[in-house]
Design an enzyme around this catalytic site. Sequence first.
Site, PDB file in Angstrom:
ATOM      1  CG  HIS A 182     -27.545  -6.000  13.567  1.00  0.00           C
ATOM      2  ND1 HIS A 182     -27.245  -5.769  14.882  1.00  0.00           N
ATOM      3  CD2 HIS A 182     -26.426  -6.532  13.018  1.00  0.00           C
ATOM      4  CE1 HIS A 182     -26.005  -6.145  15.135  1.00  0.00           C
ATOM      5  NE2 HIS A 182     -25.485  -6.613  14.020  1.00  0.00           N
ATOM      6  CD  GLN A 215     -16.184 -12.299  11.553  1.00  0.00           C
ATOM      7  OE1 GLN A 215     -16.763 -12.926  10.675  1.00  0.00           O
ATOM      8  NE2 GLN A 215     -16.482 -11.045  11.832  1.00  0.00           N
ATOM      9  CG  ASP A 252     -18.056  -3.251  10.394  1.00  0.00           C
ATOM     10  OD1 ASP A 252     -17.140  -3.499  11.185  1.00  0.00           O
ATOM     11  OD2 ASP A 252     -19.245  -3.172  10.739  1.00  0.00           O
ATOM     12  CB  SER A 307     -20.790  -1.052  17.746  1.00  0.00           C
ATOM     13  OG  SER A 307     -19.989  -2.172  18.065  1.00  0.00           O
ATOM     14  CB  SER A 308     -22.625  -6.095  19.015  1.00  0.00           C
ATOM     15  OG  SER A 308     -23.509  -6.305  17.953  1.00  0.00           O
TER      16      SER A 308
HETATM   17  O1  PAF Z   1     -20.176  -7.475  10.200  1.00  0.00           O
HETATM   18  C1  PAF Z   1     -20.450  -8.587  10.710  1.00  0.00           C
HETATM   19  O2  PAF Z   1     -21.365  -8.730  11.518  1.00  0.00           O
HETATM   20  C2  PAF Z   1     -19.613  -9.796  10.328  1.00  0.00           C
HETATM   21  O3  PAF Z   1     -18.294  -9.447  10.091  1.00  0.00           O
HETATM   22  C3  PAF Z   1     -20.193 -10.575   9.123  1.00  0.00           C
HETATM   23  C4  PAF Z   1     -20.208  -9.742   7.866  1.00  0.00           C
HETATM   24  C5  PAF Z   1     -21.601 -11.046   9.454  1.00  0.00           C
HETATM   25  C6  PAF Z   1     -19.332 -11.817   8.857  1.00  0.00           C
HETATM   26  O4  PAF Z   1     -19.269 -12.650   9.966  1.00  0.00           O
END
Ligand code: PAF
Length: 282
Positions: free
Chosen positions: A39, A63, A152, A187-188
């Site tokens: 991030h 999601q 992603d 990754s988290s």
């Molecule tokens: O990749 C992510 O962390 C999420 O899918 C996003 C793009 C912030 C949408 O919730």
Amino acid sequence: MTIQTFRTIQEMRTQVAAWKATGLRVGLVPTMGNMHEGHIALVSAALDQCDRVITTIFVNPTQFGANEDLDSYPKTEKSDSAKVATAGGHAMFIPSASEMYPAGFSTRVIVDGLTDCLCGIARPGHMDGVSQVVTKLLNQAHADVAFFGEKDWQQLAVIKRLARDLDIETEIRGVPTVRDEYGLALSSRNGYLNDEEIEIARKLNVILKKTAYDIAAGGFATDECMKAAKALMKSGFSHVDYVECRDADTLEMIDKAEGRSCRIFAAAHVGRARLIDNHLVN
Ligand code: PAF
């Protein structure tokens, strides 16, 4: 270190309009929090290219599937904000669920084609939820550029397409995947793994790289992907959702690389985590 935090769309819009009125270029980094170096690389890329950077944290319920980790997804707002502030970010947008989805909310955003493969099949509805929330974040912020991780890759392809199709002016940029010293994509969800599972997780990148090499060297992608899936299971993954070679932009399935721009994609489960990764085939 303190950082400006917007809780409402209006607060963010007012500030962005003020920045833009003085000619500043605004970057947006959408996240679900639980920040790691991946991030922060997005924030750094945004800071390189923009004068002001807003990082969003919203664990988007639409999601997540019914049996997924929405409830246990780590909520680490304070430490996330501190990490972004230390990296030099200017502001956070941390809306509530009701700010994002007020009563009566009923609009969906569906990107056909790009979402009916890979994670679109393994996680039904996931890509539609991402499209919905990212469309909203882009419209809310009116940033000049928005940054998303290449880990992603399908998500990035979907977001580029929806921004183009819906005439959203924000430019969408991908940022290369950040990996640990063994190549494991950060990754988290790596946080769910114990030491033994981390060792298994690190094989994903190794196997994908070899498969990409073998396809680039002339191997048939379907054969090589099948071998990769078997190798993943042998390495200790409990389930492989997919290993596939696809066009980098259209995500069409490819059997022979033959100079096309393609990537190898995989999703596999170890312990409590479902991990995804992808590599260029060249
Ligand atoms: O990749 C992510 O962390 C999420 O899918 C996003 C793009 C912030 C949408 O919730």
